[in-house]
Design a protein around this motif. Structure first.
Motif, short mmCIF file in Angstrom:
data_model
loop_
_atom_site.label_atom_id
_atom_site.label_comp_id
_atom_site.label_asym_id
_atom_site.label_seq_id
_atom_site.Cartn_x
_atom_site.Cartn_y
_atom_site.Cartn_z
N SER A 113 -53.83 -8.23 -22.82
CA SER A 113 -53.88 -6.53 -22.86
C SER A 113 -53.04 -5.89 -21.81
CB SER A 113 -55.12 -5.87 -23.39
OG SER A 113 -56.07 -6.31 -22.15
N LEU A 114 -52.70 -5.01 -21.78
CA LEU A 114 -51.90 -4.14 -20.46
C LEU A 114 -52.11 -2.73 -21.06
CD1 LEU A 114 -48.43 -5.59 -19.66
CD2 LEU A 114 -50.15 -5.21 -18.01
N ILE A 115 -53.41 -2.42 -20.71
CA ILE A 115 -54.01 -0.84 -21.21
C ILE A 115 -53.75 -0.04 -19.95
CG2 ILE A 115 -55.65 0.22 -22.42
CD1 ILE A 115 -54.70 -1.95 -23.95
N PHE A 116 -53.03 1.07 -19.71
CA PHE A 116 -52.73 1.98 -18.98
C PHE A 116 -52.68 1.28 -17.48
CE2 PHE A 116 -55.18 4.34 -22.10
CZ PHE A 116 -54.22 5.19 -22.22
N VAL A 117 -51.75 0.30 -17.51
CA VAL A 117 -51.40 -0.74 -16.11
C VAL A 117 -50.09 -0.54 -15.91
CG1 VAL A 117 -51.50 -3.01 -15.18
CG2 VAL A 117 -53.59 -2.26 -16.75
N LEU A 118 -49.26 -0.71 -16.55
CA LEU A 118 -47.77 -0.76 -16.47
C LEU A 118 -47.46 0.42 -15.76
CD1 LEU A 118 -45.73 -3.00 -16.70
CD2 LEU A 118 -44.73 -1.98 -18.76
N SER A 119 -47.82 1.66 -15.95
CA SER A 119 -47.44 2.86 -15.65
C SER A 119 -47.78 3.02 -14.05
CB SER A 119 -48.21 4.13 -16.24
OG SER A 119 -49.51 3.84 -16.42
N ALA A 120 -48.65 2.14 -13.79
CA ALA A 120 -48.97 2.12 -12.18
C ALA A 120 -48.25 1.16 -11.39
CB ALA A 120 -50.41 1.94 -12.03
N ILE A 121 -47.15 0.66 -12.02
CA ILE A 121 -46.36 -0.36 -11.43
C ILE A 121 -44.96 0.37 -11.03
CG2 ILE A 121 -45.30 -2.70 -11.49
CD1 ILE A 121 -47.78 -3.39 -13.07
N GLN A 122 -44.20 -0.28 -10.16
CA GLN A 122 -42.88 0.35 -9.74
C GLN A 122 -42.04 -0.29 -11.09
OE1 GLN A 122 -40.69 -0.52 -6.40
NE2 GLN A 122 -41.45 -2.88 -6.37
N PRO A 123 -41.06 0.56 -11.65
CA PRO A 123 -40.38 0.02 -12.65
C PRO A 123 -39.66 -1.13 -12.35
CG PRO A 123 -40.17 2.42 -12.58
CD PRO A 123 -41.01 2.15 -11.36
N ALA A 124 -39.17 -1.33 -11.27
CA ALA A 124 -38.25 -2.63 -10.91
C ALA A 124 -39.33 -3.86 -10.94
CB ALA A 124 -37.69 -2.52 -9.42
N SER A 125 -40.45 -3.71 -11.34
CA SER A 125 -41.32 -4.83 -11.20
C SER A 125 -41.89 -5.15 -12.66
CB SER A 125 -42.61 -4.60 -10.17
OG SER A 125 -42.06 -4.77 -9.21
N TRP A 126 -41.54 -4.02 -13.55
CA TRP A 126 -42.03 -4.43 -14.96
C TRP A 126 -41.67 -5.69 -15.68
CZ3 TRP A 126 -39.88 1.08 -17.11
CH2 TRP A 126 -40.91 1.97 -16.65
N PRO A 127 -40.31 -6.07 -15.52
CA PRO A 127 -39.97 -7.31 -15.97
C PRO A 127 -40.60 -8.47 -15.73
CG PRO A 127 -37.90 -6.20 -15.48
CD PRO A 127 -38.89 -5.37 -14.84
N GLN A 128 -41.22 -8.63 -14.41
CA GLN A 128 -42.03 -9.68 -13.95
C GLN A 128 -43.37 -9.54 -14.79
OE1 GLN A 128 -41.29 -12.36 -12.16
NE2 GLN A 128 -43.59 -13.07 -12.76
N ALA A 129 -43.90 -8.38 -14.76
CA ALA A 129 -45.25 -8.09 -15.32
C ALA A 129 -45.17 -8.58 -17.00
CB ALA A 129 -45.66 -6.69 -15.20
N ALA A 130 -44.36 -8.39 -17.79
CA ALA A 130 -44.00 -8.68 -19.01
C ALA A 130 -43.77 -10.42 -19.13
CB ALA A 130 -42.67 -8.12 -19.42
N ARG A 131 -42.83 -10.89 -18.29
CA ARG A 131 -42.75 -12.31 -18.17
C ARG A 131 -44.28 -13.05 -17.87
NH1 ARG A 131 -38.02 -11.09 -15.34
NH2 ARG A 131 -38.89 -11.33 -13.54
N THR A 132 -45.08 -12.49 -16.93
CA THR A 132 -46.20 -12.98 -16.72
C THR A 132 -47.07 -13.11 -18.11
OG1 THR A 132 -46.27 -12.20 -14.64
CG2 THR A 132 -48.41 -12.62 -15.39
N ALA A 133 -47.11 -12.00 -18.64
CA ALA A 133 -48.31 -11.81 -19.81
C ALA A 133 -47.48 -12.84 -21.07
CB ALA A 133 -48.15 -10.36 -20.52
N PHE A 134 -46.12 -12.91 -20.97
CA PHE A 134 -45.57 -13.97 -22.11
C PHE A 134 -45.78 -15.48 -21.52
CE2 PHE A 134 -42.22 -16.59 -23.52
CZ PHE A 134 -41.97 -16.04 -24.71
N ARG A 135 -45.88 -16.01 -20.43
CA ARG A 135 -46.37 -17.14 -19.80
C ARG A 135 -47.56 -17.32 -20.17
NH1 ARG A 135 -44.59 -17.57 -13.78
NH2 ARG A 135 -45.49 -19.63 -13.89
#
Length: 283
Positions: free
Chosen positions: A165-187
């Motif tokens: 889950s990513l619940i009210f988390v991604l919004s606190a991360i700078q947009p340039a780092s979103w792809p890495q966060a999504a890939r982390t969840a995927f992995r």
């Protein structure tokens, strides 16, 4: 749920699921335009990024476990949490657990077949999780990790998680780092595993209330305490998670009202909610 004449889906608790942006009034457009009068300088924005962990640690030092309410709504919104045989072992990973506002309600509801991983950027938040009387090392592990780095995989094996889950988390991360966060969840997820998502939606009342001097970039703001918040459109989330390799099961706006009759509060809120699946090996 029922569907109204505009093809919006109305939930049992009054939440409205829609696939269109809110239409702004002229007053609301004026508010958004005013935010551009004084943007945060690039140097200050860069400093906010460098000091993000410190700001969240200070936030939890000040508020302890009292700020965010426990999320007892998750099993209602995410049926994936309960659609398992009682004897099936489920590995659940909360990315950005805060002080455990999602994990501990699941523990209280008797999810005895779940093993919980809970990680957060803030060491102080993780300390509060471990100090909770419901924390049980035999069925959960809390640790500090940055979801935009490799930290997570020092504690969690790749392809080992059934639900994340990513619940009210991604919004606190700078947009340039979103792809890495999504890939982390995927992995982290097994093939067929599902990522549950909820966060702030575009033109939410909280976004409209920011004054000049708080805007970092389009739809991205600094709060008074130095933490940051982004307000998402469903389109950009769909692209983000598809690019990371996910299949979309759900990706929509959620409109609801926060009402407190005692305090005279009736505030319209807009969130984005998604369910994204890691494809199975056979496609």
């Amino acid at each position: 749920m029922e569907v109204d004449e505009n093809d919006t889906v109305i939930g049992e608790n009054g939440d409205v699921f829609v696939h269109r942006l809110k239409e702004l009034s002229e007053e609301e457009k004026t508010r958004l335009d005013a935010q551009n009068n004084r943007l945060i300088p690039e140097a200050k924005a860069a400093k906010l990024e460098r000091e993000a962990k410190r700001h969240w640690d200070i936030f939890y030092k000040r508020n302890e476990t009292k700020f965010f309410k426990d999320r007892h709504w998750t099993t209602r919104e995410f049926q994936e949490l309960i659609n398992f045989d009682a004897d099936q072992r489920i590995v659940y990973l909360e990315l950005g657990c805060g002080v455990g506002n999602m994990v501990f309600p699941l523990v209280q509801e008797g999810f005895t077949n779940f093993y919980f991983y809970a990680c957060d950027f803030s060491p102080r938040a993780v300390e509060f999780v471990k100090a909770n009387k419901l924390y049980d090392e035999s069925r959960m592990k809390a640790f500090c990790a940055d979801v935009t780095s490799e930290d997570l995989f020092e504690h969690v094996e790749e392809n080992s998680v059934d639900l994340a889950s990513l619940i009210f988390v991604l919004s606190a991360i700078q947009p340039a780092s979103w792809p890495q966060a999504a890939r982390t969840a995927f992995r982290a997820l097994k093939p067929g595993g599902i990522l549950l998502f909820r966060d702030y939606g575009r033109y939410d009342m909280a976004q409209l209330r920011f004054k000049p001097g708080h805007k970092i970039a389009d739809n991205y703001y600094m709060r008074q305490d130095g933490t940051r918040s982004y307000y998402f459109s469903e389109d950009e989330l769909a692209k983000l998670f598809v690019d990371a390799g996910f299949e979309i099961l759900m990706n929509t706006y959620v409109q609801r009202r926060t009402v407190n009759f005692k305090e005279g509060i009736d505030v319209p809120r807009i969130f984005v909610q998604g369910k994204y699946r890691k494809p199975t090996l056979d496609g």
